[in-house]
Design an enzyme around this catalytic site. Structure first.
Site, PDB file in Angstrom:
ATOM      1  N   HIS A 309       0.851  -1.190   0.000  1.00  0.00           N
ATOM      2  CA  HIS A 309       0.000   0.000   0.000  1.00  0.00           C
ATOM      3  C   HIS A 309       0.878   1.228   0.000  1.00  0.00           C
ATOM      4  O   HIS A 309       1.943   1.216   0.625  1.00  0.00           O
ATOM      5  CB  HIS A 309      -0.922   0.002   1.239  1.00  0.00           C
ATOM      6  CG  HIS A 309      -2.075   0.918   1.101  1.00  0.00           C
ATOM      7  ND1 HIS A 309      -1.991   2.252   1.401  1.00  0.00           N
ATOM      8  CD2 HIS A 309      -3.335   0.698   0.649  1.00  0.00           C
ATOM      9  CE1 HIS A 309      -3.155   2.816   1.149  1.00  0.00           C
ATOM     10  NE2 HIS A 309      -3.989   1.898   0.696  1.00  0.00           N
ATOM     11  N   ASP A 367      -7.924  -5.624   0.175  1.00  0.00           N
ATOM     12  CA  ASP A 367      -8.402  -6.498  -0.892  1.00  0.00           C
ATOM     13  C   ASP A 367      -7.964  -7.945  -0.751  1.00  0.00           C
ATOM     14  O   ASP A 367      -8.444  -8.809  -1.474  1.00  0.00           O
ATOM     15  CB  ASP A 367      -7.930  -5.964  -2.249  1.00  0.00           C
ATOM     16  CG  ASP A 367      -8.684  -4.708  -2.625  1.00  0.00           C
ATOM     17  OD1 ASP A 367      -9.881  -4.653  -2.311  1.00  0.00           O
ATOM     18  OD2 ASP A 367      -8.082  -3.800  -3.192  1.00  0.00           O
TER      19      ASP A 367
HETATM   20  N1  ACO Z   1       4.130  -7.478  -4.767  1.00  0.00           N
HETATM   21  C1  ACO Z   1       5.467  -7.453  -4.947  1.00  0.00           C
HETATM   22  N2  ACO Z   1       6.248  -6.368  -4.762  1.00  0.00           N
HETATM   23  C2  ACO Z   1       5.600  -5.251  -4.373  1.00  0.00           C
HETATM   24  C3  ACO Z   1       4.219  -5.208  -4.160  1.00  0.00           C
HETATM   25  C4  ACO Z   1       3.481  -6.377  -4.368  1.00  0.00           C
HETATM   26  N3  ACO Z   1       2.149  -6.391  -4.179  1.00  0.00           N
HETATM   27  N4  ACO Z   1       3.865  -3.954  -3.786  1.00  0.00           N
HETATM   28  C5  ACO Z   1       4.996  -3.233  -3.759  1.00  0.00           C
HETATM   29  N5  ACO Z   1       6.055  -4.024  -4.106  1.00  0.00           N
HETATM   30  C6  ACO Z   1       7.480  -3.627  -4.135  1.00  0.00           C
HETATM   31  C7  ACO Z   1       7.756  -2.693  -5.304  1.00  0.00           C
HETATM   32  O1  ACO Z   1       8.106  -3.417  -6.457  1.00  0.00           O
HETATM   33  C8  ACO Z   1       8.881  -1.870  -4.744  1.00  0.00           C
HETATM   34  O2  ACO Z   1      10.062  -2.652  -4.775  1.00  0.00           O
HETATM   35  P1  ACO Z   1      11.521  -1.968  -5.002  1.00  0.00           P
HETATM   36  O3  ACO Z   1      11.706  -1.063  -3.827  1.00  0.00           O
HETATM   37  O4  ACO Z   1      12.465  -3.099  -5.061  1.00  0.00           O
HETATM   38  O5  ACO Z   1      11.411  -1.204  -6.297  1.00  0.00           O
HETATM   39  C9  ACO Z   1       8.535  -1.715  -3.279  1.00  0.00           C
HETATM   40  O6  ACO Z   1       7.724  -2.858  -2.967  1.00  0.00           O
HETATM   41  C10 ACO Z   1       7.770  -0.434  -2.953  1.00  0.00           C
HETATM   42  O7  ACO Z   1       6.559  -0.435  -3.671  1.00  0.00           O
HETATM   43  P2  ACO Z   1       6.031   0.738  -4.605  1.00  0.00           P
HETATM   44  O8  ACO Z   1       5.761   0.194  -5.970  1.00  0.00           O
HETATM   45  O9  ACO Z   1       6.930   1.930  -4.507  1.00  0.00           O
HETATM   46  O10 ACO Z   1       4.667   1.053  -3.887  1.00  0.00           O
HETATM   47  P3  ACO Z   1       3.550   2.030  -4.394  1.00  0.00           P
HETATM   48  O11 ACO Z   1       3.166   2.836  -3.222  1.00  0.00           O
HETATM   49  O12 ACO Z   1       3.952   2.770  -5.604  1.00  0.00           O
HETATM   50  O13 ACO Z   1       2.379   1.028  -4.820  1.00  0.00           O
HETATM   51  C11 ACO Z   1       0.569  -0.454  -4.645  1.00  0.00           C
HETATM   52  C12 ACO Z   1       1.371   0.643  -3.960  1.00  0.00           C
HETATM   53  C13 ACO Z   1       0.092   0.026  -6.031  1.00  0.00           C
HETATM   54  C14 ACO Z   1      -0.674  -0.760  -3.807  1.00  0.00           C
HETATM   55  C15 ACO Z   1       1.450  -1.721  -4.781  1.00  0.00           C
HETATM   56  O14 ACO Z   1       1.832  -2.171  -3.498  1.00  0.00           O
HETATM   57  C16 ACO Z   1       0.735  -2.831  -5.545  1.00  0.00           C
HETATM   58  O15 ACO Z   1       0.748  -2.836  -6.786  1.00  0.00           O
HETATM   59  N6  ACO Z   1       0.091  -3.815  -4.827  1.00  0.00           N
HETATM   60  C17 ACO Z   1      -0.637  -4.871  -5.474  1.00  0.00           C
HETATM   61  C18 ACO Z   1      -1.989  -4.344  -5.952  1.00  0.00           C
HETATM   62  C19 ACO Z   1      -2.967  -4.111  -4.811  1.00  0.00           C
HETATM   63  O16 ACO Z   1      -3.151  -4.935  -3.923  1.00  0.00           O
HETATM   64  N7  ACO Z   1      -3.620  -2.947  -4.864  1.00  0.00           N
HETATM   65  C20 ACO Z   1      -4.650  -2.548  -3.878  1.00  0.00           C
HETATM   66  C21 ACO Z   1      -4.172  -1.396  -3.064  1.00  0.00           C
HETATM   67  S1  ACO Z   1      -5.333  -1.014  -1.818  1.00  0.00           S
HETATM   68  C22 ACO Z   1      -6.596  -0.324  -2.642  1.00  0.00           C
HETATM   69  O17 ACO Z   1      -6.443   0.411  -3.589  1.00  0.00           O
HETATM   70  C23 ACO Z   1      -7.882  -0.640  -2.193  1.00  0.00           C
END
Ligand code: ACO
Length: 433
Positions: A309, A367
């Site tokens: 998140h 979720d």
């Molecule tokens: N699986 C694997 N790796 C992940 C995940 C994940 N679900 N989420 C984040 N990461 C990693 C990123 O690749 C990044 O790695 P790095 O530092 O090596 O580059 C690190 O964790 C930080 O993540 P960001 O991408 O910078 O996080 P951001 O805040 O941009 O994205 C998001 C948040 C979109 C929710 C992301 O965690 C994601 O795509 N999760 C899966 C989709 C999901 O569950 N979405 C629902 C969110 S809640 C809602 O909207 C109701």
């Protein structure tokens, strides 16, 4: 309450220094007010994806991502989920205080006045392909509402704003249920105002004109709680979309349609649908290590859906309640063996112990478990995000109203760093080689 000045921050560039006020709200970190930065230093700020930008002042929802806290108008989400109904939470988000019994009854009565759709809107559904995704239908039909209420689109009139808010909250379940019925080829079922909000939604989804349908109290209670857990979440992508669209003076129906479009993506509200697809692909517990290895491989493009998140760097408090609700609902429905839940529990355990997720502070979000409950309740996967939209409409419209009522509200307009070609002269087509 307005933010208080709590200090200053100085920024020096090109021999000039700007002194920026630092403001503090009721809760949360202080923010540097950069509004005069461009005038004083001639520079903009660069913050793609708005990771450190507060784009508005709001009194509705507060999140402490490090502590896993979510408050609506000051009330913790677990207290609301356990001790209030979705209608009370809707009233709270819209009006700032919990309703008294009389206010609650009056609010519910007002919502019930608006649950029906204009009969002409029925025909609008027929324009969609039979196999359309219900979210595609919802984007279209919510936007279409603006074509039906010309008399109430003056956003400068508080009464018209209020009626639009009530209409949206009241009609979303009808529109959502009809989107489902249409894709199934089933007849539309009209709302029943003797039922509660959650009961009515389930009724319109599952009842058939051919036989009586009794709404299960277990499912209605679970649905009400799921709606509460999704009702608002501060300045997330879809809410910011609603605010940005609203800042132009667009009507609320158009703004909520924009929010629905933003919610649809798998990184946001589409994640609940994506979680179930992911669990189905993993199949069995034995395949978890291979799947987790794929997630950790940056070249795979695979994410652990329902994890991570932007704001929570701790447990999403909604996920905890959702997990508990999931076990309760399955038990009450007499489902003792749900392989998908077992798989999800194991996947969560593996991820929470894996250094990749631990070091990045990736925890389950709302979720991760919601899809499993919804599936157990008989809600089809394609409706998961639609349901999220029904609940979030309350948050969107509360945030939209707050923004419109803000004195000095201006159009939202981010800037950019331009990295394209410098100015150059056009060569006529005939002379271009
Ligand atoms: N699986 C694997 N790796 C992940 C995940 C994940 N679900 N989420 C984040 N990461 C990693 C990123 O690749 C990044 O790695 P790095 O530092 O090596 O580059 C690190 O964790 C930080 O993540 P960001 O991408 O910078 O996080 P951001 O805040 O941009 O994205 C998001 C948040 C979109 C929710 C992301 O965690 C994601 O795509 N999760 C899966 C989709 C999901 O569950 N979405 C629902 C969110 S809640 C809602 O909207 C109701």
């Amino acid at each position: 309450m307005s933010p208080t000045a709590s200090g200053t921050a100085t920024v020096t560039y090109d021999g000039k220094t700007a002194t920026l006020p630092v403001l503090t709200g009721t809760l949360g970190p202080a923010v540097a007010d950069i509004r005069r930065l461009q005038a004083e230093l001639g520079v903009f700020t660069f913050d793609p994806a708005y990771g450190t930008t507060a784009a508005c002042e709001s009194r509705i929802t507060f999140i402490d991502g490090d502590e896993g806290v979510l408050l609506h108008r000051g009330y913790p989400i677990d207290q609301l989920a356990e001790g209030a109904t979705f209608m009370e939470v809707a009233y709270l988000l819209l009006n700032g205080e919990m309703p008294t019994r009389a206010e609650n009854d009056a609010f519910i009565a007002q919502i019930k006045q608006h649950t029906m759709l204009h009969e002409q809107l029925r025909h609008f559904f027929n324009g969609f392909r039979r196999d359309a995704h219900p979210m595609a239908i919802l984007c279209g039909v919510v936007g279409a509402l603006s074509a039906f209420y010309h008399d109430h689109l003056d956003i400068a009139d508080p009464r018209q704003r209020e009626i639009s808010a009530l209409r949206l909250i009241a009609k979303l379940p009808t529109l959502a249920a009809w989107a489902y019925k249409y894709t199934m080829g089933f007849p539309f079922v009209y709302p029943r105002n003797d039922l509660s909000y959650a009961e009515n939604f389930l009724y319109m989804m599952f009842a058939m004109p051919s036989e009586p349908y009794q709404v299960s109290p277990v499912l209605a209670r679970a649905m009400d709680r799921i709606l509460i857990l999704h009702a608002d979440h501060e300045q997330n992508a879809s809410t910011s979309t609603v605010r940005l669209a609203g800042s132009t003076g667009a009507n609320p129906f158009a703004c909520i349609a924009a929010g629905i479009a933003a919610l649809w993506g798998p990184a946001h509200g589409g994640a609940n649908e994506a979680v179930l697809k992911m669990l189905a692909e993993i199949g069995t517990k034995e395949n978890i290590p291979d799947f987790v290895a794929k997630v950790k491989d940056k070249n795979s493009g695979v994410k652990l859906m329902g994890f991570g998140h932007r704001v929570y760097k701790n447990f999403d408090p909604r996920a905890k309640i959702m997990q508990r609700t999931c076990h309760e609902v399955l038990a009450e429905l007499g489902i003792t063996d749900e392989p998908m839940l077992d798989l999800a529990v194991e996947l969560e355990k593996v991820a929470l112990e894996d250094p990749y997720f631990v070091s990045r502070k990736l925890y389950p979000n709302v979720d991760f478990y919601s899809g499993i409950i919804l599936k157990a309740m008989g809600i089809p996967t394609s409706m998961f995000t639609v349901l999220f939209a029904v609940a979030r409409t309350v948050g969107w419209i509360s945030q939209w109203k707050e923004m419109i009522e803000e004195p000095g509200q201006r159009i939202g307009r981010p800037r950019q760093i331009y990295t394209g070609a410098g100015q150059r002269d056009l060569v006529p087509l005939a002379e271009r080689s």
